[in-house]
Design an enzyme around this catalytic site. Structure first.
Site, PDB file in Angstrom:
ATOM      1  N   GLN A   1      13.726   5.544  -3.232  1.00 39.55           N
ATOM      2  CA  GLN A   1      15.735   6.869  -3.532  1.00 39.55           C
ATOM      3  C   GLN A   1      16.040   6.622  -4.263  1.00 39.55           C
ATOM      4  O   GLN A   1      17.330   7.188  -4.594  1.00 39.55           O
ATOM      5  CB  GLN A   1      15.777   5.583  -2.160  1.00 39.55           C
ATOM      6  CG  GLN A   1      15.259   5.262  -0.792  1.00 39.55           C
ATOM      7  CD  GLN A   1      14.590   6.713  -0.369  1.00 39.55           C
ATOM      8  OE1 GLN A   1      15.291   7.458   0.002  1.00 39.55           O
ATOM      9  NE2 GLN A   1      13.694   6.909   0.760  1.00 39.55           N
TER      10      GLN A   1
ATOM     11  N   LEU B   1       0.754  -0.764  -0.157  1.00 41.47           N
ATOM     12  CA  LEU B   1       0.013  -0.090   0.326  1.00 41.47           C
ATOM     13  C   LEU B   1       0.848   1.304   0.293  1.00 41.47           C
ATOM     14  O   LEU B   1       1.710   1.722   0.967  1.00 41.47           O
ATOM     15  CB  LEU B   1      -0.808  -0.386   1.090  1.00 41.47           C
ATOM     16  CG  LEU B   1      -2.524  -1.298   1.535  1.00 41.47           C
ATOM     17  CD1 LEU B   1      -2.604  -1.426   2.711  1.00 41.47           C
ATOM     18  CD2 LEU B   1      -2.480  -1.485   0.458  1.00 41.47           C
ATOM     19  N   ASP B   2       0.750   2.099  -1.333  1.00 42.24           N
ATOM     20  CA  ASP B   2       1.429   2.850  -1.427  1.00 42.24           C
ATOM     21  C   ASP B   2       1.197   4.251  -0.027  1.00 42.24           C
ATOM     22  O   ASP B   2       0.169   4.505   0.026  1.00 42.24           O
ATOM     23  CB  ASP B   2       1.694   3.762  -2.738  1.00 42.24           C
ATOM     24  CG  ASP B   2       2.361   5.202  -2.437  1.00 42.24           C
ATOM     25  OD1 ASP B   2       3.222   4.804  -2.878  1.00 42.24           O
ATOM     26  OD2 ASP B   2       1.347   6.402  -3.573  1.00 42.24           O
TER      27      ASP B   2
ATOM     28  N   GLY C   1      14.498   6.736  -8.190  1.00 45.06           N
ATOM     29  CA  GLY C   1      14.528   7.994  -9.150  1.00 45.06           C
ATOM     30  C   GLY C   1      13.823   8.790  -8.591  1.00 45.06           C
ATOM     31  O   GLY C   1      13.573  10.119  -9.407  1.00 45.06           O
TER      32      GLY C   1
ATOM     33  N   VAL D   1       0.550   5.495   3.169  1.00 40.45           N
ATOM     34  CA  VAL D   1      -0.630   4.836   4.284  1.00 40.45           C
ATOM     35  C   VAL D   1      -0.460   6.667   4.931  1.00 40.45           C
ATOM     36  O   VAL D   1      -1.391   6.596   5.397  1.00 40.45           O
ATOM     37  CB  VAL D   1      -0.989   3.724   4.692  1.00 40.45           C
ATOM     38  CG1 VAL D   1      -0.242   3.048   3.784  1.00 40.45           C
ATOM     39  CG2 VAL D   1       0.405   3.259   5.494  1.00 40.45           C
ATOM     40  N   HIS D   2       0.722   6.805   5.116  1.00 34.25           N
ATOM     41  CA  HIS D   2       0.267   8.049   6.031  1.00 34.25           C
ATOM     42  C   HIS D   2      -0.469   9.396   5.211  1.00 34.25           C
ATOM     43  O   HIS D   2      -1.121  10.376   6.051  1.00 34.25           O
ATOM     44  CB  HIS D   2       1.711   8.385   6.285  1.00 34.25           C
ATOM     45  CG  HIS D   2       2.813   8.562   5.594  1.00 34.25           C
ATOM     46  ND1 HIS D   2       3.636   7.616   4.451  1.00 34.25           N
ATOM     47  CD2 HIS D   2       3.008   9.433   4.093  1.00 34.25           C
ATOM     48  CE1 HIS D   2       4.161   7.969   3.132  1.00 34.25           C
ATOM     49  NE2 HIS D   2       3.866   9.251   3.167  1.00 34.25           N
TER      50      HIS D   2
ATOM     51  N   GLU E   1       3.154   1.014   3.599  1.00 35.14           N
ATOM     52  CA  GLU E   1       4.556   2.376   3.244  1.00 35.14           C
ATOM     53  C   GLU E   1       4.389   3.383   3.980  1.00 35.14           C
ATOM     54  O   GLU E   1       2.967   3.886   3.717  1.00 35.14           O
ATOM     55  CB  GLU E   1       5.056   2.460   1.371  1.00 35.14           C
ATOM     56  CG  GLU E   1       6.060   3.481   1.798  1.00 35.14           C
ATOM     57  CD  GLU E   1       5.667   4.410   0.758  1.00 35.14           C
ATOM     58  OE1 GLU E   1       7.200   5.216   0.445  1.00 35.14           O
ATOM     59  OE2 GLU E   1       5.241   4.604  -0.507  1.00 35.14           O
TER      60      GLU E   1
ATOM     61  N   ASP F   1      11.866   2.953   5.358  1.00 34.10           N
ATOM     62  CA  ASP F   1      13.437   3.884   5.005  1.00 34.10           C
ATOM     63  C   ASP F   1      14.594   3.691   5.527  1.00 34.10           C
ATOM     64  O   ASP F   1      16.038   4.570   5.243  1.00 34.10           O
ATOM     65  CB  ASP F   1      12.638   5.463   4.949  1.00 34.10           C
ATOM     66  CG  ASP F   1      12.260   5.252   3.624  1.00 34.10           C
ATOM     67  OD1 ASP F   1      12.115   3.993   2.061  1.00 34.10           O
ATOM     68  OD2 ASP F   1      11.362   5.930   3.091  1.00 34.10           O
TER      69      ASP F   1
END
Length: 555
Positions: A374, A242-243, A376, A245-246, A280, A305
């Protein structure tokens, strides 16, 4: 054959079959439907209040892109060969992130199939696909997707996607799909014309936020939840990443992430196959991973990260942006011992205290030295292999693969690919294209220390240069680095102490002056030197070594 669409904003909805317009019947809750004889409709769209035909919000296929008509897909017609596949338990996974368009020369799902045996030989047992939902144009990272139910047409469409998953399963490789539920792309995004899919109460850096808790949000939530289940059920995908989520804001009593995890795990029970939900997040909040019974969301894993930042600052001299929170070896040791170093401490980058202590098994964190972001999101899209010599690339690999986290490699990392991975797009809207190009240049104009200009995302050559050069794998240092990755992954696979996710069983010895760190994991010690000092000597059986790395089994 039944067609239905949620369009509470419309006073009249017609099914446009190309051959004719058919008035649809209004039902409860803003739903419209119509039954037509089986096989009479292939391509279609919906007309709202007499307007132009729009793609189905749940379109299973957009053969001419997000501006074209939807196409019917019969998921039952595909003949799967993975009946014996029961999935992979997450703690055993070795992940490999790849982008379909640049992973193979063909840039398709079928092209990726031809490279699966390389990954099996490497020691990878799970691939993580960057987003494949239909996006505008043929070149994109995938985070501008607008037809969330449709595998991208330029990659091969629905059946080709299924062939890739089927082929992966036949080789014992699981498939994780990156999905984006915090926003949709700007071009070809017609959802707001159908109903209240978005909210202006929150904002994301990339586009309008989805409406998870306002008026009409029940159907928006169902739209996302059904999408997640579709990938797992109809495409046999094993897990979802899931991209960001924050950037998902949900004021509901039951957060959408908790509901999604619960429904995915229910599908796991009914199908008898392992299913994962990996987020994420930069919140450093273990609530995402705690079980729902103790107030958590029940997700299975999370990208971290922190290991990347700690390794990067240890091996390079970079300290700008978010790297200011990391101080090389000291924070590398803290990350390995604690999962993430932010546990309520002051963050210079955020200018506030940040995070909570990590209290979950280490295998719930995905650790890496490189990924699409990190690499791109650097001005030139340059990899570590374009910044560091072979011996330090070996150090990065050793630190990731022997860490107590789930290791993940980024495509080509295993041989130190020379090709960059810059940001690329192919928007047809001229105004949007200009905005993307100028925005990218503005973002990096002060940080770009390269003599080369910042690559234009819209330039086709930016995409072409990102394609992996598979001829490199057998050449010189590339071949040596590939062999090192294979040896490390084999050592991890055959050494239980290296798969132990208990962080309290790990100890480190850091000598910042000498530039060395020793990591003790059960009977295994990993000694690394990042500067000119020799690698610390550890008594015992030497298992694996490189100029700056020594891995030993202590007596």
């Amino acid at each position: 054959m039944r067609f239905e669409v949620w369009a509470p904003n419309a006073g009249r909805v017609e099914l446009d079959t190309v051959a004719e317009l058919i008035l649809m019947t209004q039902g409860n809750g803003g739903w419209w439907s119509i039954e037509v004889p089986d096989g009479t409709v292939t391509d279609y769209g919906f007309r709202l209040d007499g307007g132009e035909p729009l793609p189905d919000p749940r379109s299973p296929w957009q053969p001419t892109g997000p501006h074209g008509r939807s196409r019917v897909v019969d998921h039952e017609s595909y003949r799967w060969s993975d009946a014996d596949w029961t999935g992979l338990v997450l703690p055993a996974a070795v992940l490999y992130e790849l982008h379909i368009g640049t992973f193979s020369p063909e840039g398709t799902f079928d092209g990726a199939i031809a490279r699966l045996d390389h990954l099996v030989d490497l020691g990878v047992n799970a691939i993580e696909l960057m987003p494949i939902a239909e996006f505008p144009g043929s070149r994109n990272w995938g985070y501008d997707g607008v037809n969330l139910y449709a595998p991208h047409s330029a990659y091969g469409g629905p059946d080709a996607c299924k062939r890739l998953v089927d082929a992966a399963h036949s080789r014992g490789v699981a498939v994780v799909l990156d999905v984006v539920y915090n926003h949709l792309g700007p071009e070809g995004n017609d959802l707001a014309r159908f109903g209240p899919y978005f909210t202006d109460e929150f904002a994301t850096p990339w586009g309008d936020a989805l409406n998870y808790g306002g008026k009409g949000s029940d159907e928006v939530r169902r739209f996302v939840l059904d999408n997640a289940l579709m990938w797992l059920r109809d495409y046999h995908v094993d897990g979802l990443r899931l991209d960001a989520v924050h950037a998902i804001h949900d004021p509901s009593a039951r957060h959408i992430l908790e509901q999604l995890a619960a429904e995915v795990h229910e599908l796991q029970v009914t199908t008898g196959r392992s299913r994962w939900v990996i987020a994420e997040s930069d919140l450093h909040d273990p609530r995402l991973l705690r079980p729902a019974e103790v107030g958590g969301y029940g997700l299975d894993g999370q990208w971290s990260d922190d290991l990347h930042h700690a390794i990067h600052t240890t091996l390079t001299s970079e300290r700008h942006s978010y790297y200011v929170d990391f101080d090389g070896l000291r924070d590398l040791g803290a990350t390995l011992r604690r999962g993430w170093p932010h546990a309520g401490r002051w963050s210079r980058f955020r200018e506030r205290s940040h995070g909570q202590p990590f209290d979950r098994p280490g295998w719930q964190l995905v650790g890496y030295a490189q990924n699409h972001d990190q690499v791109g999101n650097r001005a030139q899209g340059d990899r570590l292999s374009q910044q560091l010599p072979l011996d330090l690339l070996q150090v990065a690999a050793a630190l990731v693969i022997t860490a107590p986290f789930l290791p993940m490699l980024f495509q080509g990392e295993e041989w130190g690919a020379s090709t960059p991975f810059p940001y690329f797009t192919s928007h047809a809207d001229p105004e949007l294209a200009r905005a993307v190009t100028s925005g990218r240049r503005r973002e990096f104009q002060e940080l770009n220390d390269s003599p080369h200009p910042i690559p234009d995302p819209q330039d086709p050559d930016t995409f072409v240069r990102a394609k992996l050069d598979w001829h490199e794998v057998d050449e010189g240092d590339h071949a040596r680095l590939l062999r090192w990755h294979r040896e490390l992954l084999e050592l991890r696979r055959t050494t239980p102490d290296l798969r132990d996710g208990r962080l309290d069983e790990l100890a480190t010895e850091v000598d910042e002056e000498a530039g060395t760190i020793v990591v003790h994991r059960g009977s295994i010690s990993i000694a690394v030197s990042v500067r000119s000092a020799p690698v610390p000597a550890i008594a015992g059986e030497a298992l694996l070594g490189a100029p700056r790395v020594s891995i030993t089994r202590r007596p």
